[in-house]
Design an enzyme around this catalytic site. Sequence first.
Site, PDB file in Angstrom:
ATOM      1  N   ASP A 251     -32.907 -43.964 126.745  1.00 21.04           N
ATOM      2  CA  ASP A 251     -33.253 -42.423 126.384  1.00 21.04           C
ATOM      3  C   ASP A 251     -32.802 -41.829 125.262  1.00 21.04           C
ATOM      4  O   ASP A 251     -31.346 -41.387 125.214  1.00 21.04           O
ATOM      5  CB  ASP A 251     -32.893 -41.840 127.433  1.00 21.04           C
ATOM      6  CG  ASP A 251     -33.346 -40.135 127.357  1.00 21.04           C
ATOM      7  OD1 ASP A 251     -34.180 -39.829 126.715  1.00 21.04           O
ATOM      8  OD2 ASP A 251     -32.902 -39.306 128.246  1.00 21.04           O
ATOM      9  N   LYS A 258     -31.063 -37.109 120.844  1.00 18.44           N
ATOM     10  CA  LYS A 258     -29.867 -36.781 121.473  1.00 18.44           C
ATOM     11  C   LYS A 258     -28.571 -36.978 120.243  1.00 18.44           C
ATOM     12  O   LYS A 258     -28.984 -37.684 119.384  1.00 18.44           O
ATOM     13  CB  LYS A 258     -29.551 -37.773 122.580  1.00 18.44           C
ATOM     14  CG  LYS A 258     -30.021 -37.487 123.912  1.00 18.44           C
ATOM     15  CD  LYS A 258     -29.574 -38.593 124.792  1.00 18.44           C
ATOM     16  CE  LYS A 258     -30.468 -38.418 125.971  1.00 18.44           C
ATOM     17  NZ  LYS A 258     -30.107 -36.826 126.782  1.00 18.44           N
ATOM     18  N   ASP A 269     -30.086 -45.143 131.733  1.00 15.57           N
ATOM     19  CA  ASP A 269     -30.984 -44.039 132.426  1.00 15.57           C
ATOM     20  C   ASP A 269     -32.365 -44.725 133.251  1.00 15.57           C
ATOM     21  O   ASP A 269     -33.195 -44.191 133.619  1.00 15.57           O
ATOM     22  CB  ASP A 269     -31.702 -43.423 131.014  1.00 15.57           C
ATOM     23  CG  ASP A 269     -32.200 -41.966 131.276  1.00 15.57           C
ATOM     24  OD1 ASP A 269     -31.600 -41.323 132.520  1.00 15.57           O
ATOM     25  OD2 ASP A 269     -32.859 -41.202 130.559  1.00 15.57           O
ATOM     26  N   ASP A 328     -36.341 -34.535 125.425  1.00 13.53           N
ATOM     27  CA  ASP A 328     -35.354 -35.062 126.094  1.00 13.53           C
ATOM     28  C   ASP A 328     -35.353 -34.740 127.644  1.00 13.53           C
ATOM     29  O   ASP A 328     -34.655 -35.493 128.306  1.00 13.53           O
ATOM     30  CB  ASP A 328     -33.989 -34.672 125.327  1.00 13.53           C
ATOM     31  CG  ASP A 328     -32.720 -35.572 125.895  1.00 13.53           C
ATOM     32  OD1 ASP A 328     -33.112 -36.799 126.438  1.00 13.53           O
ATOM     33  OD2 ASP A 328     -31.609 -35.179 125.637  1.00 13.53           O
ATOM     34  N   GLU A 330     -37.434 -35.917 129.750  1.00 13.98           N
ATOM     35  CA  GLU A 330     -38.381 -36.821 129.866  1.00 13.98           C
ATOM     36  C   GLU A 330     -38.607 -37.611 131.396  1.00 13.98           C
ATOM     37  O   GLU A 330     -39.754 -37.991 131.792  1.00 13.98           O
ATOM     38  CB  GLU A 330     -38.366 -38.052 128.804  1.00 13.98           C
ATOM     39  CG  GLU A 330     -37.382 -39.264 129.584  1.00 13.98           C
ATOM     40  CD  GLU A 330     -36.015 -38.834 129.415  1.00 13.98           C
ATOM     41  OE1 GLU A 330     -35.762 -37.646 128.851  1.00 13.98           O
ATOM     42  OE2 GLU A 330     -35.410 -39.581 130.141  1.00 13.98           O
ATOM     43  N   ARG A 332     -38.342 -36.203 134.491  1.00 21.00           N
ATOM     44  CA  ARG A 332     -39.206 -35.369 135.086  1.00 21.00           C
ATOM     45  C   ARG A 332     -40.775 -35.715 134.829  1.00 21.00           C
ATOM     46  O   ARG A 332     -41.497 -35.579 135.593  1.00 21.00           O
ATOM     47  CB  ARG A 332     -38.753 -33.921 134.966  1.00 21.00           C
ATOM     48  CG  ARG A 332     -38.953 -33.295 133.867  1.00 21.00           C
ATOM     49  CD  ARG A 332     -38.125 -31.912 133.715  1.00 21.00           C
ATOM     50  NE  ARG A 332     -36.841 -32.132 133.537  1.00 21.00           N
ATOM     51  CZ  ARG A 332     -35.788 -31.276 133.442  1.00 21.00           C
ATOM     52  NH1 ARG A 332     -36.331 -29.732 133.496  1.00 21.00           N
ATOM     53  NH2 ARG A 332     -34.628 -31.529 133.176  1.00 21.00           N
TER      54      ARG A 332
HETATM   55  N1  BES Z   1     -31.031 -38.973 130.955  1.00 18.93           N
HETATM   56  C1  BES Z   1     -30.665 -37.663 130.661  1.00 18.93           C
HETATM   57  C2  BES Z   1     -29.716 -37.106 131.633  1.00 18.93           C
HETATM   58  C3  BES Z   1     -28.381 -37.493 131.321  1.00 18.93           C
HETATM   59  C4  BES Z   1     -27.833 -36.833 130.415  1.00 18.93           C
HETATM   60  C5  BES Z   1     -27.737 -38.408 132.356  1.00 18.93           C
HETATM   61  C6  BES Z   1     -26.385 -37.199 130.069  1.00 18.93           C
HETATM   62  C7  BES Z   1     -26.407 -38.690 132.101  1.00 18.93           C
HETATM   63  C8  BES Z   1     -25.871 -38.417 131.253  1.00 18.93           C
HETATM   64  C9  BES Z   1     -32.058 -36.634 130.615  1.00 18.93           C
HETATM   65  O1  BES Z   1     -33.209 -37.473 130.601  1.00 18.93           O
HETATM   66  C10 BES Z   1     -31.838 -35.598 129.900  1.00 18.93           C
HETATM   67  O2  BES Z   1     -31.926 -35.880 128.649  1.00 18.93           O
HETATM   68  N2  BES Z   1     -31.809 -34.312 130.242  1.00 18.93           N
HETATM   69  C11 BES Z   1     -31.701 -33.335 129.708  1.00 18.93           C
HETATM   70  C12 BES Z   1     -32.528 -32.252 129.989  1.00 18.93           C
HETATM   71  C13 BES Z   1     -32.277 -30.945 129.302  1.00 18.93           C
HETATM   72  C14 BES Z   1     -33.028 -31.157 128.052  1.00 18.93           C
HETATM   73  C15 BES Z   1     -32.964 -29.856 130.059  1.00 18.93           C
HETATM   74  C16 BES Z   1     -29.965 -32.823 129.760  1.00 18.93           C
HETATM   75  O3  BES Z   1     -29.487 -33.180 130.945  1.00 18.93           O
HETATM   76  O4  BES Z   1     -29.502 -32.630 128.644  1.00 18.93           O
HETATM   77 ZN    ZN Z   2     -33.308 -39.302 130.609  1.00 19.54          ZN
HETATM   78 MN    MN Z   3     -33.351 -37.248 128.221  1.00 20.10          MN
END
Ligand code: BES
Ligand code: ZN
Ligand code: MN
Length: 475
Positions: A251, A258, A269, A328, A330, A332
Amino acid sequence: MEFSLINETIQHFEGDSVIVFCNSNTVFDDKNIQTLIELNHFESKSGKVLSLSLVAGFKSRQVIVAGLGDAPVNAKDYVKALNSVSVVLAEIKAKNLMIQSVEIKGFDESWVHKTTAKVMHNATYEVQKIGDDKKNSSIEHITIQSTMDHTQALIQGQAIADGMSLTRHLGDLPPNVCTPSYLADAAMSLAEEFNLECEVLEEADMDKLGMGSLLSVSKGSIELPKLISLSYQGNGNEKPIVLVGKGVTFDSGGISLKPGAGMDEMKYDMCGAACVLGTMRAIAQIKPNINLVVVVPAVENMPAHNASKPGDVVKSMSGQTIEILNTDAEGRLILCDALTYVKKFNPKVVIDVATLTGAVIIALGKHNSGLMSNDQDLADDIINASKTALDGVWQLPIEDEYDELLKSNFADMANIGGREAGSITAGCFLSRFTQDYRWAHLDIAGTAWLSGDKKGATGRPVSLLTQFILDKISV
Ligand code: BES
Ligand code: ZN
Ligand code: MN
């Protein structure tokens, strides 16, 4: 590693080592051990270990005394003690050992044996370096002291640890190796080994099904998406329990890229996917009378000229449209199509497992997975199983007030809900696709792997999910 049970005194065991436990109230009948403990000023705290050699009256070379903390002994202290013992056993390269039986507050003997087998086996997991052969632990046989025959408990404990080992291995693999096709191959090997049914849908198949949301995530990557289904049939035509695991093999965030620091950890991920495959492995080995289906949407999330852009609107398999405000978010987007797809299995319950939000780490840290559900009985069953498995969860609410944060002016919903309650709005997003069945969501972003010196997959929550499934048959 093999396990067996024996009804015998520890002094008579002839292997390399015996493990003896000691809580704050213990006074050993065996005078030699009691004297040595006092001479060494051994504190019976959980995690403390005293290694003694050639103790008079013991047939085995080594006697390892492990502290358990206060009496009556609680389950977490017991697990901590076993993990410390495992470190010593690895140092002395023990092959054949015996573990003294203990009483644990709130649990029966069969639970103690199951947990012992699970923890001891799981403690021997080692990262398999690319190009190296699989290393085996020095331990060949563990004999557990027992007054009764609890063979089934040992089988379950070992199967759970084998499942966790698969989950950890897949998680720890580098993202250039563990791609969506690699996960599909891993599922097919499991199917072959355990005689399961496996189906892998390709991009064109998903396109025909109208999975515009899932495909919007994978389209910027050279790695082709896969939708993997694996079925275990242990009870005729009964409705199956369905587990769905997020399989984002890397991811990057996509166009909403990111930050660079720690981005390597986004190889983890796909830990939801690894967890449901590990749970399938455990169940296929235990062979209970239930039906289980695991489904893995597997993709890679990359930025590219043809990747999704913030503002894009896509149509999900359910017919609902989604405005992608952040590429990001993604997880869901792939899960919602998988959650619509699983209706075809006529599920008894559906549980999705996903490293879904960074926000759940802020809320719960690395100790509990976030739990959300549209059915309180199901949530309660999961909470109970998590207590037995010592694989914690904490429930967060799914309520309309949070759901409203997903409002979009350009589609049925947006894929993010803003800064507040990020884990809950993610859960609310998924709940819009799970109205037709009993459903729960586990956000494992905090529990699936550890960072820093101890960087590595944990194998959670395989133990919880396997226990949840096993609890379903005994009632
Ligand atoms: N895979 C990430 C969630 C994640 C982030 C897991 C850091 C472990 C450590 C997910 O896909 C993501 O990026 N979520 C975003 C959502 C936001 C854009 C609403 C997040 O948590 O920042
Ligand atoms: Zn993710
Ligand atoms: Mn993500």
